[in-house]
Design a protein around this motif. Structure first.
Motif, PDB file in Angstrom:
ATOM      1  N   ASN A  29     -46.770 121.923  24.375  1.00 33.52           N
ATOM      2  CA  ASN A  29     -47.577 121.305  23.522  1.00 33.52           C
ATOM      3  C   ASN A  29     -48.699 120.481  24.369  1.00 33.52           C
ATOM      4  OD1 ASN A  29     -46.503 118.526  24.972  1.00 33.52           O
ATOM      5  ND2 ASN A  29     -44.472 119.221  23.864  1.00 33.52           N
ATOM      6  N   THR A  30     -49.335 119.586  23.770  1.00 34.15           N
ATOM      7  CA  THR A  30     -50.742 119.069  24.561  1.00 34.15           C
ATOM      8  C   THR A  30     -50.209 118.392  25.790  1.00 34.15           C
ATOM      9  OG1 THR A  30     -51.614 118.590  22.257  1.00 34.15           O
ATOM     10  CG2 THR A  30     -52.494 117.233  24.229  1.00 34.15           C
ATOM     11  N   PHE A  31     -48.893 117.805  26.013  1.00 30.79           N
ATOM     12  CA  PHE A  31     -48.365 116.945  27.086  1.00 30.79           C
ATOM     13  C   PHE A  31     -47.863 117.746  28.107  1.00 30.79           C
ATOM     14  CE2 PHE A  31     -48.651 114.049  23.429  1.00 30.79           C
ATOM     15  CZ  PHE A  31     -49.631 113.151  24.105  1.00 30.79           C
ATOM     16  N   SER A  32     -47.713 119.133  27.760  1.00 27.70           N
ATOM     17  CA  SER A  32     -46.860 120.077  29.019  1.00 27.70           C
ATOM     18  C   SER A  32     -47.862 119.984  30.170  1.00 27.70           C
ATOM     19  CB  SER A  32     -46.819 121.214  28.028  1.00 27.70           C
ATOM     20  OG  SER A  32     -45.818 121.400  27.063  1.00 27.70           O
ATOM     21  N   ASN A  33     -47.048 120.428  31.141  1.00 27.99           N
ATOM     22  CA  ASN A  33     -47.614 120.315  32.549  1.00 27.99           C
ATOM     23  C   ASN A  33     -46.809 121.668  33.329  1.00 27.99           C
ATOM     24  OD1 ASN A  33     -49.467 117.753  33.260  1.00 27.99           O
ATOM     25  ND2 ASN A  33     -47.873 117.277  32.138  1.00 27.99           N
ATOM     26  N   PHE A  34     -47.383 122.041  34.241  1.00 27.06           N
ATOM     27  CA  PHE A  34     -46.902 123.413  34.875  1.00 27.06           C
ATOM     28  C   PHE A  34     -46.730 123.121  36.372  1.00 27.06           C
ATOM     29  CE2 PHE A  34     -49.096 124.530  31.216  1.00 27.06           C
ATOM     30  CZ  PHE A  34     -48.207 125.662  30.571  1.00 27.06           C
ATOM     31  N   VAL A  35     -45.820 123.649  36.963  1.00 30.14           N
ATOM     32  CA  VAL A  35     -45.675 123.460  38.391  1.00 30.14           C
ATOM     33  C   VAL A  35     -44.752 124.531  38.902  1.00 30.14           C
ATOM     34  CG1 VAL A  35     -43.192 122.502  37.981  1.00 30.14           C
ATOM     35  CG2 VAL A  35     -44.546 121.790  39.828  1.00 30.14           C
ATOM     36  N   GLU A  36     -45.215 124.878  40.316  1.00 28.04           N
ATOM     37  CA  GLU A  36     -44.592 125.977  40.834  1.00 28.04           C
ATOM     38  C   GLU A  36     -43.020 126.070  40.932  1.00 28.04           C
ATOM     39  OE1 GLU A  36     -44.206 127.669  45.375  1.00 28.04           O
ATOM     40  OE2 GLU A  36     -45.994 126.433  44.895  1.00 28.04           O
ATOM     41  N   ASN A  37     -42.592 127.172  40.678  1.00 29.43           N
ATOM     42  CA  ASN A  37     -41.138 127.160  40.369  1.00 29.43           C
ATOM     43  C   ASN A  37     -40.323 126.759  41.786  1.00 29.43           C
ATOM     44  OD1 ASN A  37     -38.706 127.977  39.458  1.00 29.43           O
ATOM     45  ND2 ASN A  37     -38.723 130.208  40.342  1.00 29.43           N
ATOM     46  N   GLY A  38     -39.548 125.847  41.436  1.00 27.76           N
ATOM     47  CA  GLY A  38     -38.577 125.241  42.367  1.00 27.76           C
ATOM     48  C   GLY A  38     -39.256 124.084  43.253  1.00 27.76           C
ATOM     49  N   LYS A  39     -40.407 123.829  42.975  1.00 23.61           N
ATOM     50  CA  LYS A  39     -41.183 122.805  43.719  1.00 23.61           C
ATOM     51  C   LYS A  39     -40.670 121.208  43.175  1.00 23.61           C
ATOM     52  CE  LYS A  39     -44.532 122.122  46.408  1.00 23.61           C
ATOM     53  NZ  LYS A  39     -44.861 123.034  47.776  1.00 23.61           N
ATOM     54  N   ILE A  40     -40.323 120.876  42.143  1.00 22.91           N
ATOM     55  CA  ILE A  40     -39.681 119.894  41.568  1.00 22.91           C
ATOM     56  C   ILE A  40     -38.384 119.816  41.101  1.00 22.91           C
ATOM     57  CG2 ILE A  40     -40.126 117.787  40.061  1.00 22.91           C
ATOM     58  CD1 ILE A  40     -42.883 118.125  40.067  1.00 22.91           C
ATOM     59  N   PHE A  41     -38.092 120.842  40.108  1.00 27.75           N
ATOM     60  CA  PHE A  41     -36.830 121.069  39.486  1.00 27.75           C
ATOM     61  C   PHE A  41     -36.048 122.114  40.311  1.00 27.75           C
ATOM     62  CE2 PHE A  41     -40.119 119.820  36.489  1.00 27.75           C
ATOM     63  CZ  PHE A  41     -39.765 118.544  36.217  1.00 27.75           C
ATOM     64  N   GLN A  42     -35.009 122.311  39.615  1.00 24.02           N
ATOM     65  CA  GLN A  42     -33.952 123.310  40.247  1.00 24.02           C
ATOM     66  C   GLN A  42     -34.580 124.826  39.871  1.00 24.02           C
ATOM     67  OE1 GLN A  42     -30.147 123.262  38.884  1.00 24.02           O
ATOM     68  NE2 GLN A  42     -29.331 125.036  40.222  1.00 24.02           N
ATOM     69  N   LYS A  43     -34.539 125.816  41.307  1.00 23.81           N
ATOM     70  CA  LYS A  43     -35.555 126.959  40.857  1.00 23.81           C
ATOM     71  C   LYS A  43     -34.778 127.750  40.008  1.00 23.81           C
ATOM     72  CE  LYS A  43     -37.689 130.483  43.970  1.00 23.81           C
ATOM     73  NZ  LYS A  43     -37.741 130.826  45.080  1.00 23.81           N
TER      74      LYS A  43
ATOM     75  N   TYR B  16     -34.894 113.082  33.959  1.00 23.74           N
ATOM     76  CA  TYR B  16     -35.165 111.938  33.351  1.00 23.74           C
ATOM     77  C   TYR B  16     -35.883 111.238  34.366  1.00 23.74           C
ATOM     78  CZ  TYR B  16     -30.544 112.578  30.844  1.00 23.74           C
ATOM     79  OH  TYR B  16     -29.652 112.953  29.682  1.00 23.74           O
ATOM     80  N   LEU B  17     -37.007 110.639  33.565  1.00 26.15           N
ATOM     81  CA  LEU B  17     -37.879 109.486  34.320  1.00 26.15           C
ATOM     82  C   LEU B  17     -37.521 108.385  33.919  1.00 26.15           C
ATOM     83  CD1 LEU B  17     -40.578 109.032  35.699  1.00 26.15           C
ATOM     84  CD2 LEU B  17     -41.752 109.677  33.790  1.00 26.15           C
ATOM     85  N   ASN B  18     -36.932 107.513  34.583  1.00 28.50           N
ATOM     86  CA  ASN B  18     -36.570 106.264  34.461  1.00 28.50           C
ATOM     87  C   ASN B  18     -35.617 106.054  33.262  1.00 28.50           C
ATOM     88  OD1 ASN B  18     -38.124 105.378  36.644  1.00 28.50           O
ATOM     89  ND2 ASN B  18     -40.049 105.178  35.064  1.00 28.50           N
ATOM     90  N   ASP B  19     -34.680 106.827  33.253  1.00 28.56           N
ATOM     91  CA  ASP B  19     -33.534 106.835  32.009  1.00 28.56           C
ATOM     92  C   ASP B  19     -34.135 107.579  30.695  1.00 28.56           C
ATOM     93  OD1 ASP B  19     -31.865 105.957  34.053  1.00 28.56           O
ATOM     94  OD2 ASP B  19     -32.311 103.742  33.244  1.00 28.56           O
ATOM     95  N   THR B  20     -35.465 108.035  30.852  1.00 32.62           N
ATOM     96  CA  THR B  20     -35.976 108.666  29.466  1.00 32.62           C
ATOM     97  C   THR B  20     -35.936 110.089  29.677  1.00 32.62           C
ATOM     98  OG1 THR B  20     -37.319 106.710  29.177  1.00 32.62           O
ATOM     99  CG2 THR B  20     -37.815 108.786  28.041  1.00 32.62           C
ATOM    100  N   PRO B  21     -35.182 110.740  28.875  1.00 34.21           N
ATOM    101  CA  PRO B  21     -35.216 112.269  28.986  1.00 34.21           C
ATOM    102  C   PRO B  21     -36.412 112.842  28.454  1.00 34.21           C
ATOM    103  CG  PRO B  21     -34.020 111.560  26.848  1.00 34.21           C
ATOM    104  CD  PRO B  21     -34.741 110.371  27.468  1.00 34.21           C
TER     105      PRO B  21
ATOM    106  N   PRO C 116     -33.099 117.146  41.266  1.00 29.00           N
ATOM    107  CA  PRO C 116     -33.951 117.903  40.505  1.00 29.00           C
ATOM    108  C   PRO C 116     -33.853 117.495  39.212  1.00 29.00           C
ATOM    109  CG  PRO C 116     -32.649 119.063  42.079  1.00 29.00           C
ATOM    110  CD  PRO C 116     -32.130 117.775  42.324  1.00 29.00           C
ATOM    111  N   THR C 117     -33.059 116.412  38.710  1.00 28.39           N
ATOM    112  CA  THR C 117     -33.208 116.041  37.402  1.00 28.39           C
ATOM    113  C   THR C 117     -33.490 114.458  37.069  1.00 28.39           C
ATOM    114  OG1 THR C 117     -30.721 115.727  37.342  1.00 28.39           O
ATOM    115  CG2 THR C 117     -31.495 117.744  36.683  1.00 28.39           C
ATOM    116  N   HIS C 118     -33.610 113.961  38.096  1.00 29.17           N
ATOM    117  CA  HIS C 118     -33.818 112.490  38.146  1.00 29.17           C
ATOM    118  C   HIS C 118     -35.008 111.850  39.028  1.00 29.17           C
ATOM    119  CE1 HIS C 118     -29.537 112.710  36.931  1.00 29.17           C
ATOM    120  NE2 HIS C 118     -30.044 111.456  36.439  1.00 29.17           N
ATOM    121  N   ILE C 119     -36.117 111.380  38.182  1.00 26.53           N
ATOM    122  CA  ILE C 119     -37.236 110.989  38.929  1.00 26.53           C
ATOM    123  C   ILE C 119     -37.245 109.250  38.514  1.00 26.53           C
ATOM    124  CG2 ILE C 119     -39.774 110.771  38.955  1.00 26.53           C
ATOM    125  CD1 ILE C 119     -39.559 113.697  38.137  1.00 26.53           C
ATOM    126  N   ARG C 120     -37.612 108.602  39.450  1.00 24.79           N
ATOM    127  CA  ARG C 120     -37.558 107.037  39.291  1.00 24.79           C
ATOM    128  C   ARG C 120     -38.973 106.587  39.721  1.00 24.79           C
ATOM    129  NH1 ARG C 120     -33.293 103.908  42.621  1.00 24.79           N
ATOM    130  NH2 ARG C 120     -34.695 104.307  44.399  1.00 24.79           N
TER     131      ARG C 120
END
Length: 1016
Positions: A218-232, A239-244, A289-293
């Motif tokens: 969608n319009t707000f989608s972003n792309f990142v290298e595989n495994g760079k932020i999330f589990q490869k 979750y960003l500040n408890d928001t999924p 890999p699943t929590h950002i604060r």
């Protein structure tokens, strides 16, 4: 193009909230430049920043020293208007060309040639729509083709020569939305995103559309290298500040797509820097890999340009507003900070128990930090805020500790019970350290020497050795060979097994250091010694070899208060920063608060090595924990660049400025305008004020000159010749730049030293000699009359002048030397003779001359006499230590020379060999003493020779000097005193000594009034 020099360059830091970042700003606007910044900043491959302003086609490159302007000019040398000053994206291609892209086209900037060209996009054809600046993207493929999404429904492709070779048009289906390049795929394919689809463009088939709705784009989608932020290879919810928010792995393109609420972000290791509004910046930490604060945020006064960020290779995030450019550095997560409160906890010694709990002594009591990092104050019943200075743990439960007094305490950590042991009341001392001596005893270091505590007797007694009594002791260590070493305020002391303590200086006289703070033995039996103000010393215990590392070597501070050793490095806590010494490269890396440590100032012996992967250092504000194997100690490899230079151009007949490049160019300067100035910059703008610069001028000196952080080299008054200017730098950690700048400079020769002029001078001299011999008979009378006139003028002026016969001989000898010894030798005497003539004229015009001028006059005078004597004369001119400054002391002129002349002519000239004259200057009892001593034939023999000459010689200079002394002493009693002594060995004369005494005159102005009254 033109350049604007900053009158000053100011960086300042803003630290907000939890202080997990440092924000610095560059004041690019000043009183002379009130333009607005119209782009996000862009950092090129050299590490320097670019930005555009609200004048179309005007760009600036900033290197930390200068702002260099680049302009897009038309044929009439005027700025060409393209209709849009806002630059929405930047790019530097493999040829080094800077692309500055707006919605109308792209400016192509060549940093080396200063050329700027413009490529214009096709006009916008959709009425009621406008291009989207957020979709403007640019990529370069392996064949050096440039792909650009211009915020429209189509994509441009340029070859390596910047010619458009393909236009991929999507306007046939505009409902798909604006196109944005995501990734360059293999075989000429490009992955493109529209509002809700991924499109794979295949150049061979012109275009292939792939409906990707099932990817959840969608319009707000972003792309990142595989495994760079999330589990490869993973998909799911984070979750960003408890928001999924969802994220998904797209195997076909090996990327991950995720929803993110902020418009723009950059990824730094475990951090995300984002902007959700025009004025707000968020700093978020990736916990797993699943929590950002979100841990920090900052609010700016004005909106962020393009809501866009750039990241350089050093992890600095750049962004801008209309008035300022900012640099943001987040603190490394490789360092953990403990005991961080609203108040500071100044720590001392540390230890851990069997459960890996860390205990920290401090001014505010004993702290316990569990394995999860939670701190808790451990109170003792007697005094909950007891000061814990030095501690030793036994049996995992018994804590022995000292405060800063002389009472030792024993506390059971399980029960809290405490017992105190006091020293002899007469031994009133302050404890510095507590060290284990044996199973049943401790060493106690204090401000009054070394003591021992015996557990069996519970007594604290002073060691029976006078050597350490009343010394301030800072540390003690027992090395592998059984020796005991003590660091004190008065040096290093050692006790070999079975022998008493001895000052190490007696064993190794080259050890001259005092105020030693900390001792550490490494694996190779080297003793590392932290000092106060002398950096760190390395002493090889077996050979005695000493190495000293200090700030000039790259150490962060010259006061080192702790040392820990890891596999690859030694770590030093200092009074300003943490330093790591790489064992392999033997270079330092430094870490400061902006890198994540708790405080820049560490405390003495506040450190602890729990194991090979867990180090602790304590300071004024808590402790810093880190894994030494994960904190880099490698050299970062900064480069130094020439920013600008200024010099006089003969071609242009004016001062000119060169920028950026002088490779293989020789700068030729006229001898009378040989000024050269250059600014240099290291490509690390964030630590601009901590970089240092050095230069040396080959052809003049081989020494490197430290010019500090200014980075400016200014050369004046260079002698004629060829030179090479070398410039290097050191970054803020003390590492040398990986390159050096080399500039060739040539100073033209002054006309009278050129070969043509020298040939002309020789011909003129030869003609003069011929003319002289032809007119000799006619000139005898003129010479006689001229000598007589000169003698009368000297007498009337009461000044002793040089002998005309001496001058004639010198001129005659110069011609001979020119022919026999060459130009170099005659130039030497030409300079001395001209110098002597000028000094004679100067001195004869003034009553008082400085001691420096008088000595210079005598040195040149003796040099010319030595020429007549074929260098047979040995002479010395000595200035006693009682004379500090020869320029501030004055004597009456032309008094010493006549006596030197007599010594040479009458005492030394008749002698066959070993001709020596010594002149000594000193002060005593308010007088300047001038002693002239020769080893000549003596006054009696000289008088006998003169008596038997065919003509009767009369020393006019001596007579005139005596007359002057009478006159001056009549005005100022005993102003000048003179004595002459014949030197003898038995009955044989061995020389003469003349002693002249002048009343000390510190300034000639103080004495003018007396002589002016006399003259009136």
């Amino acid at each position: 193009m033109r350049i604007n020099h900053f009158l000053f360059f100011l960086f300042f830091s803003i630290q907000l909230l939890a202080q997990d970042f440092t924000l610095k700003e560059i004041p690019v606007r000043d009183a002379d430049n009130t333009y607005l910044i119209c782009s996000a900043p862009f950092v090129d491959k050299d590490g320097f920043v670019w930005y555009s302003i609200n004048t179309e086609g005007v760009f600036y490159r900033f290197d930390g020293k200068n702002k260099i302007e680049y302009n897009f000019f038309g044929a009439e040398k005027k700025n060409i208007m393209v209709g849009d000053p806002l630059i929405v994206n930047w790019f530097q291609d493999s040829n080094g060309i800077i692309w500055a892209i707006n919605l109308k086209g792209a400016f192509l900037i060549n940093p080396k040639t200063f050329s700027v060209r413009f490529i214009k996009w096709e006009p916008w054809k959709n009425v009621g729509y406008h291009r989207d600046y957020r979709s403007v993207t640019i990529k370069e493929d392996k064949l050096n083709n440039i792909w650009i999404a211009i915020g429209d429904y189509y994509i441009l492709k340029f070859d390596a020569n910047y010619k458009p070779i393909k236009i991929i048009d999507n306007r046939v289906n505009p409902s798909m939305g604006f196109m944005r390049i995501i990734k360059l795929l293999d075989n000429g394919k490009v992955l493109v995103k529209t509002d809700k689809n991924l499109i794979v463009i295949d150049e061979k088939e012109k275009k292939v559309f792939k409906n990707s709705d099932y990817y959840g784009i969608n319009t707000f989608s972003n792309f990142v290298e595989n495994g760079k932020i999330f589990q490869k290879n993973g998909s799911g919810i984070y979750y960003l500040n408890d928001t999924p928010y969802p994220y998904k792995y797209i195997k076909e393109f090996d990327i991950q797509v995720f929803d993110y609420p902020y418009e723009n972000f950059v990824h730094l290791d475990s951090k995300l820097i984002s902007s959700g509004t025009y004025k707000k910046v968020y700093i978020s930490e990736i916990l797993d890999p699943t929590h950002i604060r979100t841990t920090d945020s900052l609010t700016l006064k004005t909106r962020i340009n393009n809501v866009s960020f750039d990241k350089d290779k050093n992890g600095i995030v750049w962004f801008s507003t209309a008035e300022k450019i900012y640099m943001l550095k987040t603190k490394s997560t490789k360092f953990k900070k403990h005991l961080q409160f609203d108040y500071q906890v100044s720590t001392r010694s540390m230890f851990s128990d069997a459960k890996d709990n860390l205990y920290v002594g401090s001014y505010s009591g004993l702290w316990k930090i569990d394995t999860k990092g939670k701190p808790q104050r451990t109170f003792s019943p007697e005094n909950e805020y007891h000061y814990y200075n030095s501690m030793v743990l036994e049996n995992d439960s018994i804590l022995w500790s000292f405060d800063d007094g002389s009472s030792l305490s024993r506390m059971n950590l399980k029960t809290g019970k405490r017992k105190f042991f006091s020293s002899n009341p007469r031994e009133d001392f302050q404890t510095i350290f507590l060290k284990k001596k044996a199973v049943d005893s401790f060493w106690i270091g204090s401000n009054k020497g070394l003591f021992v505590f015996d557990k069996k007797t519970a007594n604290i007694t002073r060691i029976k050795q006078q050597l350490l009594n009343n010394l301030m002791l800072y540390d003690l260590i027992q090395t592998k060979d059984g020796s005991v070493w003590v660091a004190t305020e008065k040096g290093l002391f050692v006790k070999v097994k079975g022998k008493p303590f001895i000052n190490y200086k007696k064993l190794n006289p080259s050890f001259v250091y005092n105020n030693l703070l900390y001792l550490h033995e490494d694996k190779h039996q080297n003793l590392w010694i932290g000092t106060s103000n002398n950096g760190v010393l390395v002493v090889n215990i077996r050979s005695g070899k000493i190495i000293n590392y200090d700030q000039s070597s790259g150490l962060s501070s010259n006061t080192v208060c702790g040392v820990l050793e890891s596999k690859n490095a030694l770590w030093f806590s200092t009074f300003y920063g943490l330093s790591a010494f790489n064992k392999k490269t033997r270079q330092f890396n430094n870490f400061y608060e902006e890198d994540g440590i708790s405080n820049n100032e560490f405390n003495l012996r506040s450190l602890y090595k729990k194991n090979d992967t867990t180090f602790y250092f304590g300071g004024l504000d808590g402790i810093t924990e880190f894994n030494p194997e994960k904190v880099g100690t490698e050299k970062k490899g900064y480069k130094i660049f020439l920013s600008s230079c200024e010099y006089y151009s003969k071609k242009n007949e004016q001062l000119v400025k060169d920028y950026l490049h002088l490779k293989n160019k020789v700068i030729t300067l006229p001898y009378n305008k040989n000024f050269f100035s250059a600014d240099f910059a290291i490509n690390d703008i964030f630590y601009y004020d901590k970089n240092t610069y050095y230069y040396k001028l080959e052809g003049l000196s081989d020494e490197w000159v430290n010019i500090g952080a200014s980075g400016t080299v200014k050369l004046y008054g260079l002698p004629a010749g060829d030179y090479i200017l070398y410039v290097k730098g050191k970054d803020f950690e003390g590492f040398e730049t990986i390159n050096q700048i080399k500039i060739h400079i040539r100073i033209e020769q002054i006309f009278y030293r050129t070969p043509v002029f020298i040939v002309f001078l020789r011909l003129l001299t030869f003609s003069f000699i011929i003319h002289y011999y032809r007119k000799k008979a006619h000139k005898q009378k003129k010479i006689f009359l001229r000598e007589k006139e000169i003698t009368e003028l000297k007498s009337n002026a009461l000044k002793a002048q040089m002998n005309p016969h001496f001058v004639f001989n010198i001129l005659n000898n110069i011609q001979s030397i020119m022919m026999l010894k060459g130009e170099l030798e005659v130039n030497k005497y030409f300079v001395a003779f001209s110098r002597l003539m000028r000094l004679t004229l100067d001195i004869s015009k003034q009553e008082f001359v400085s001691l420096k001028d008088e000595i210079d006059y005598l040195r040149n005078y003796i040099l010319l006499h030595n020429l007549q004597l074929n260098d047979e004369l040995i002479y010395t001119i000595t200035i006693d230590e009682s004379i500090k400054d020869t320029e501030s002391l004055y004597i009456q002129g032309m008094f010493v020379q006549p006596f030197v002349e007599n010594a040479i002519l009458h005492g030394l000239s008749p002698k066959k060999d070993d001709k020596r004259i010594d002149i000594n200057y000193s002060t005593q009892n308010g007088y300047i003493i001038v002693a002239i001593e020769d080893n000549g034939i003596g006054r009696e023999a000289s008088a006998f020779i003169n008596k038997n000459r065919n003509h009767n010689y009369k020393s006019w200079s001596t007579i005139i000097v005596n007359e002057r002394i009478k006159i001056i002493n009549a005005i100022d009693k005993e102003s000048i005193l003179i004595s002459i002594e014949d030197l003898k060995q038995g009955e044989n004369a061995v020389g003469t000594r003349v002693i002249l005494k002048f009343k000390i005159k510190e300034s000639p102005q103080k004495n003018d009034s007396k002589f002016s009254e006399f003259e009136n």
